[in-house]
Design a protein around this motif. Structure first.
Motif, mmCIF file in Angstrom:
data_model
loop_
_atom_site.group_PDB
_atom_site.id
_atom_site.type_symbol
_atom_site.label_atom_id
_atom_site.label_comp_id
_atom_site.label_asym_id
_atom_site.label_seq_id
_atom_site.Cartn_x
_atom_site.Cartn_y
_atom_site.Cartn_z
ATOM 1 N N ASP A 176 0.833 -1.203 0.000
ATOM 2 C CA ASP A 176 0.000 0.000 0.000
ATOM 3 C C ASP A 176 0.865 1.251 0.000
ATOM 4 O O ASP A 176 1.675 1.478 0.915
ATOM 5 N N LEU A 177 0.663 2.094 -1.021
ATOM 6 C CA LEU A 177 1.303 3.416 -1.059
ATOM 7 C C LEU A 177 0.243 4.399 -0.563
ATOM 8 O O LEU A 177 -0.817 3.992 -0.104
ATOM 9 N N GLY A 178 0.494 5.686 -0.656
ATOM 10 C CA GLY A 178 -0.498 6.667 -0.213
ATOM 11 C C GLY A 178 -1.902 6.352 -0.702
ATOM 12 O O GLY A 178 -2.747 5.892 0.053
ATOM 13 N N GLY A 179 -2.140 6.535 -2.007
ATOM 14 C CA GLY A 179 -3.497 6.324 -2.518
ATOM 15 C C GLY A 179 -3.642 5.085 -3.380
ATOM 16 O O GLY A 179 -4.740 4.714 -3.770
ATOM 17 N N THR A 180 -2.545 4.415 -3.702
ATOM 18 C CA THR A 180 -2.618 3.266 -4.615
ATOM 19 C C THR A 180 -2.056 2.006 -3.948
ATOM 20 O O THR A 180 -1.350 2.087 -2.930
ATOM 21 N N THR A 181 -2.375 0.893 -4.557
ATOM 22 C CA THR A 181 -1.875 -0.395 -4.067
ATOM 23 C C THR A 181 -1.154 -1.104 -5.203
ATOM 24 O O THR A 181 -1.672 -1.156 -6.325
ATOM 25 N N LEU A 182 0.065 -1.606 -4.913
ATOM 26 C CA LEU A 182 0.777 -2.414 -5.901
ATOM 27 C C LEU A 182 0.493 -3.881 -5.594
ATOM 28 O O LEU A 182 0.782 -4.345 -4.492
ATOM 29 N N ARG A 183 -0.084 -4.583 -6.547
ATOM 30 C CA ARG A 183 -0.370 -6.010 -6.368
ATOM 31 C C ARG A 183 0.881 -6.819 -6.754
ATOM 32 O O ARG A 183 1.614 -6.422 -7.675
ATOM 33 N N CYS A 184 1.129 -7.913 -6.060
ATOM 34 C CA CYS A 184 2.313 -8.709 -6.383
ATOM 35 C C CYS A 184 2.121 -10.140 -5.896
ATOM 36 O O CYS A 184 1.248 -10.414 -5.069
ATOM 37 N N ASP A 185 2.993 -11.030 -6.374
ATOM 38 C CA ASP A 185 3.007 -12.396 -5.839
ATOM 39 C C ASP A 185 3.790 -12.430 -4.538
ATOM 40 O O ASP A 185 3.439 -13.133 -3.604
ATOM 41 N N VAL A 186 4.885 -11.672 -4.517
ATOM 42 C CA VAL A 186 5.726 -11.629 -3.314
ATOM 43 C C VAL A 186 6.137 -10.179 -3.049
ATOM 44 O O VAL A 186 6.559 -9.475 -3.971
ATOM 45 N N ALA A 187 6.002 -9.752 -1.789
ATOM 46 C CA ALA A 187 6.547 -8.460 -1.355
ATOM 47 C C ALA A 187 7.747 -8.749 -0.452
ATOM 48 O O ALA A 187 7.689 -9.661 0.382
ATOM 49 N N VAL A 188 8.812 -7.978 -0.636
ATOM 50 C CA VAL A 188 10.014 -8.146 0.198
ATOM 51 C C VAL A 188 10.206 -6.856 0.996
ATOM 52 O O VAL A 188 10.426 -5.790 0.408
ATOM 53 N N ILE A 189 10.109 -6.943 2.312
ATOM 54 C CA ILE A 189 10.308 -5.755 3.162
ATOM 55 C C ILE A 189 11.800 -5.632 3.456
ATOM 56 O O ILE A 189 12.389 -6.448 4.164
ATOM 57 N N ALA A 190 12.416 -4.594 2.867
ATOM 58 C CA ALA A 190 13.856 -4.381 3.019
ATOM 59 C C ALA A 190 14.077 -2.895 3.305
ATOM 60 O O ALA A 190 14.913 -2.243 2.685
ATOM 61 N N ALA A 191 13.315 -2.378 4.257
ATOM 62 C CA ALA A 191 13.323 -0.930 4.505
ATOM 63 C C ALA A 191 14.103 -0.570 5.768
ATOM 64 O O ALA A 191 13.838 0.457 6.400
ATOM 65 N N GLY A 192 15.073 -1.420 6.137
ATOM 66 C CA GLY A 192 15.925 -1.107 7.284
ATOM 67 C C GLY A 192 15.110 -0.812 8.528
ATOM 68 O O GLY A 192 14.134 -1.518 8.835
ATOM 69 N N ALA A 193 15.482 0.255 9.239
ATOM 70 C CA ALA A 193 14.821 0.589 10.508
ATOM 71 C C ALA A 193 13.340 0.908 10.318
ATOM 72 O O ALA A 193 12.542 0.743 11.242
ATOM 73 N N TRP A 194 12.974 1.366 9.106
ATOM 74 C CA TRP A 194 11.573 1.729 8.839
ATOM 75 C C TRP A 194 10.685 0.505 8.614
ATOM 76 O O TRP A 194 9.477 0.629 8.535
ATOM 77 N N SER A 195 11.310 -0.674 8.548
ATOM 78 C CA SER A 195 10.532 -1.905 8.330
ATOM 79 C C SER A 195 9.542 -2.123 9.471
ATOM 80 O O SER A 195 8.480 -2.723 9.275
ATOM 81 N N SER A 196 9.887 -1.637 10.666
ATOM 82 C CA SER A 196 9.045 -1.888 11.856
ATOM 83 C C SER A 196 7.622 -1.362 11.658
ATOM 84 O O SER A 196 6.681 -1.921 12.220
ATOM 85 N N GLY A 197 7.457 -0.294 10.874
ATOM 86 C CA GLY A 197 6.141 0.299 10.698
ATOM 87 C C GLY A 197 5.357 -0.283 9.529
ATOM 88 O O GLY A 197 4.246 0.167 9.244
ATOM 89 N N LEU A 198 5.926 -1.286 8.853
ATOM 90 C CA LEU A 198 5.295 -1.759 7.615
ATOM 91 C C LEU A 198 4.519 -3.060 7.772
ATOM 92 O O LEU A 198 3.699 -3.398 6.930
ATOM 93 N N HIS A 199 4.792 -3.792 8.840
ATOM 94 C CA HIS A 199 4.115 -5.087 9.037
ATOM 95 C C HIS A 199 4.051 -5.364 10.535
ATOM 96 O O HIS A 199 5.056 -5.166 11.236
#
Ligand code: GLY
Length: 360
Positions: A176-199
């Motif tokens: 999920d981005l601000g107003g849009t959603t990117l659909r995918c088969d696999v999402a990889v969370i690689a956002a360093g310290a900011w990963s904590s807020g994503l899942h």
């Protein structure tokens, strides 16, 4: 498969580049190639970063270090191979280095113990206050900024699409981005310290660990930077000095847990200069080219999190002080997970399932 990689630091870029040979890859980051990776010292140093009790990290780092020459060659960048000197200033520092040397020797690592005089024979600009040290030939170093530029252009050339937007959340098969959603088969969370807020699974698993660094430049008539990476304990305070092309010297790094504060402080700069001068007095004649701060992605056991959080959602974060070092093995592991293959066995220690075991 359609894969979305969230985060464009060294881990996200390496993962995206690696996956792009087989998959349709999009990388989402408002400013790829920045963050902690941009501020890093560039040491690829499993041996001199290690400490008793962190044997798994040493083994993981050593496996990744073995991949670094081929990884760098694939990107067309060079590595600094002179090795690392570790220096001790007072008696307590020397005792600490003895503990490290005994630990490394017991693990079969290549380490030579040197007196202060022997160290100065190798690096003549080291201060007379340095009383002893270690010579570690195996550790490497890389110019982190050259690496990030090469990863970005190689990923682009391999077909990775870049979306320069912030990410709100990652769900099964959706980013999920601000107003849009990117659909995918696999999402990889690689956002360093900011990963904590994503899942939700990462909420207390990854946290920011602030680090400040300085970039100094030898002016005409100043003593040249050392040929080796120099790490030191200065009255129990760690400092490292990493030489770069163009007579540059990276001095790092402070380490605090201060939330998402990434402002450089006067105290941080003072401390780094004081410790660096104790080891290499000649740096007082250098120009102060840059002060910067970054946020490492800390984890509770200093091991990264690499693996499935739920079907369709992978994490590759929490690399703490070792993001650059662990980039090749992380990319290999993520590629294996995405393809349904087994990751390298040494990566098992990074399984995020250990988070659940600890809380249950
Ligand atoms: N890898 C060194 C640091 O995080 O400061």
């Amino acid at each position: 498969m359609k894969v979305v990689v969230v985060g464009g630091g060294v881990i996200g870029l390496s993962v995206a580049w690696r996956l792009a040979t087989e998959h349709d890859v999009t990388l989402v980051d408002p400013a790829p190639g920045r963050g902690a990776s941009w501020v890093a010292g560039g040491m690829l140093a499993p041996v001199t970063e290690s400490w008793p009790g962190e044997e798994d990290l040493l083994d993981l780092g050593s496996a990744s270090l073995d991949s670094w020459p081929a990884f760098a060659a694939g990107l067309g960048i060079s590595l600094h191979t002179a090795g690392t000197i570790v220096a001790a200033v007072d008696a307590a520092d020397a005792a600490q280095l003895d503990v490290l040397a005994d630990f490394l020797a017991a693990r079969g690592r290549d380490v030579d113990r040197l007196t202060g005089r022997e160290l100065r024979r190798v690096e003549p600009t080291i201060s007379f206050r340095v009383r002893s040290g270690l010579m570690v030939p195996g550790d490497l170093a890389v110019d982190n900024r050259e690496l990030l530029r090469a990863l970005h252009s190689s990923a682009e050339a391999a077909g990775v699409g870049f979306v320069r937007e912030p990410v709100r959340a990652v769900r099964r098969e959706a980013v999920d981005l601000g107003g849009t959603t990117l659909r995918c088969d696999v999402a990889v969370i690689a956002a360093g310290a900011w990963s904590s807020g994503l899942h939700p699974a990462l909420a207390s698993a990854v946290y920011p660990v602030k680090g400040e660094i300085l970039r100094l430049r030898a002016r005409p008539n100043a003593l040249p930077p050392p040929a080796h990476t120099v790490r030191a304990l200065v009255e129990s305070r760690p400092v490292y000095l990493v030489p770069r092309e163009g007579d540059e010297l990276v001095v790092g790094a402070t380490q605090y847990e201060a939330g998402f504060d990434d402002e450089v402080t006067a105290g941080g700069v003072r401390d780094l200069l004081m410790y660096a001068e104790t080891v290499l007095p000649g740096i007082t004649e250098y120009g102060l080219a840059e002060c910067a701060a970054g946020l490492r992605a800390g984890s509770r056991d200093n091991l990264p999190l690499i693996g499935w959080l739920e079907p369709g959602v992978l994490v590759a974060a929490g690399h703490h002080r070792n993001g650059l070092l662990l980039a090749p093995i992380t990319a290999d592991a993520v590629a294996a997970f995405v393809s349904g293959a087994a990751p390298p066995p040494v990566v098992r220690v990074a399984d995020p399932a250990r988070l659940k075991q600890r809380t249950s």
